[in-house]
Scaffold this motif. Structure first.
Motif, PDB file in Angstrom:
ATOM      1  N   GLY A   1      41.478  42.049  34.790  1.00 15.06           N
ATOM      2  CA  GLY A   1      41.665  40.876  34.419  1.00 15.06           C
ATOM      3  C   GLY A   1      42.305  40.650  33.098  1.00 15.06           C
ATOM      4  O   GLY A   1      42.421  39.373  32.541  1.00 15.06           O
TER       5      GLY A   1
ATOM      6  N   VAL B   1      34.866  42.023  32.723  1.00 13.30           N
ATOM      7  CA  VAL B   1      35.885  41.596  33.746  1.00 13.30           C
ATOM      8  C   VAL B   1      36.047  40.092  33.509  1.00 13.30           C
ATOM      9  O   VAL B   1      35.272  39.255  33.194  1.00 13.30           O
ATOM     10  CB  VAL B   1      35.089  41.739  34.966  1.00 13.30           C
TER      11      VAL B   1
ATOM     12  N   THR C   1      37.968  36.747  35.724  1.00 15.27           N
ATOM     13  CA  THR C   1      39.049  36.369  36.772  1.00 15.27           C
ATOM     14  C   THR C   1      39.213  35.038  36.625  1.00 15.27           C
ATOM     15  O   THR C   1      38.415  34.099  36.055  1.00 15.27           O
ATOM     16  CB  THR C   1      37.934  36.290  38.186  1.00 15.27           C
TER      17      THR C   1
ATOM     18  N   GLU D   1      38.625  30.068  33.823  1.00 14.37           N
ATOM     19  CA  GLU D   1      38.394  31.442  33.800  1.00 14.37           C
ATOM     20  C   GLU D   1      36.738  31.732  33.973  1.00 14.37           C
ATOM     21  O   GLU D   1      35.956  30.862  33.724  1.00 14.37           O
ATOM     22  CB  GLU D   1      38.471  31.981  32.376  1.00 14.37           C
TER      23      GLU D   1
ATOM     24  N   ALA E   1      36.019  39.791  41.845  1.00 16.21           N
ATOM     25  CA  ALA E   1      36.136  40.425  40.479  1.00 16.21           C
ATOM     26  C   ALA E   1      35.181  41.601  40.621  1.00 16.21           C
ATOM     27  O   ALA E   1      35.610  42.743  39.974  1.00 16.21           O
ATOM     28  CB  ALA E   1      35.486  39.350  39.483  1.00 16.21           C
TER      29      ALA E   1
ATOM     30  N   GLU F   1      36.876  44.448  42.600  1.00 15.34           N
ATOM     31  CA  GLU F   1      37.747  45.150  41.638  1.00 15.34           C
ATOM     32  C   GLU F   1      37.443  45.779  40.666  1.00 15.34           C
ATOM     33  O   GLU F   1      37.987  46.963  40.559  1.00 15.34           O
ATOM     34  CB  GLU F   1      38.952  43.932  41.307  1.00 15.34           C
TER      35      GLU F   1
END
Length: 208
Positions: A78, A100, A102, A109, A189, A192
């Motif tokens: 991200g 991280v 997202t 956010e 998130a 990923e």
């Protein structure tokens, strides 16, 4: 003093007042933004230890910070700019912490720290910043509920890809009453982050 001169002095005084006011507002905003950034950074530092496994819980914060390394292409996490992760090691125990972000949250956010051990298992996930709705989406905070701990111990092999979703969408994770967007964003998130770790970093870890 003529009327024209009085008007000129009044205009100058008004202009000076406007400049001082604008400067004060700008300074206040700058100081406030700096304080907020400092508080967020301090909070993130405290959270770094929380996501570590029990075997690394005794590692001091300073040692954790000194374990920082540059992440290869952090776009999947991200980020649009270079980022650092942390690889904490003590004896044969290792954990990699990934920052991280997202933007799939309900109100913007959501920033997280995701820790993964050398076996590819999640040892902890914590939210470091969000603007989700109080009483609904803020259950992603550890202080509000234990939902965020449902990731602990999971790896990519623990669930099929379809399992990384909220239960109402056929996945393995609970959603919140009246709020599905927020937990979905966090789940995506974290998933990923696991994929990124396996693809970019797992080969760099010592064999457990």
């Amino acid at each position: 003093m003529t009327t024209q001169h009085a008007m000129l002095r009044g205009a100058l005084a008004l202009g000076l007042f406007a400049l001082v006011t604008a400067g004060s507002v700008a300074l206040t905003r700058a100081v406030t933004a700096e304080r907020i950034a400092a508080h967020q950074l301090a909070y993130q530092h405290r959270q770094l230890q929380e996501v570590l496994p029990a075997s690394l819980a005794s590692v001091p914060v300073q040692a954790v910070l000194e374990s920082a390394f540059s992440l290869p292409d952090p776009t999947p996490l991200g980020h649009g700019t270079p980022q650092e992760g942390w690889r904490v090691q003590q004896g044969s125990n290792t954990a990699t912490i990934l920052p991280v972000v997202t933007r799939q949250g309900y109100n913007g956010e959501i920033r997280l720290l995701v820790a993964i051990n050398q076996s590819g298992q999640l040892t902890g996930v914590r939210v470091t910043h969000h603007q989700e709705t109080p009483g609904l989406g803020d259950d992603i905070e550890r202080s509000r509920s234990d939902w965020i701990t449902s990731f602990d111990g999971l790896s990519l092999e623990s669930l099929p890809p379809s399992g990384w979703a909220v239960s109402k969408e056929g996945g393995e994770f609970d959603s919140f009453t009246g709020a599905t967007i927020t937990p979905r964003a966090v789940i995506n998130a974290v998933y990923e982050a696991l994929r990124y770790y396996q693809r970019e970093l797992a080969q760099q870890e010592p064999t457990p």
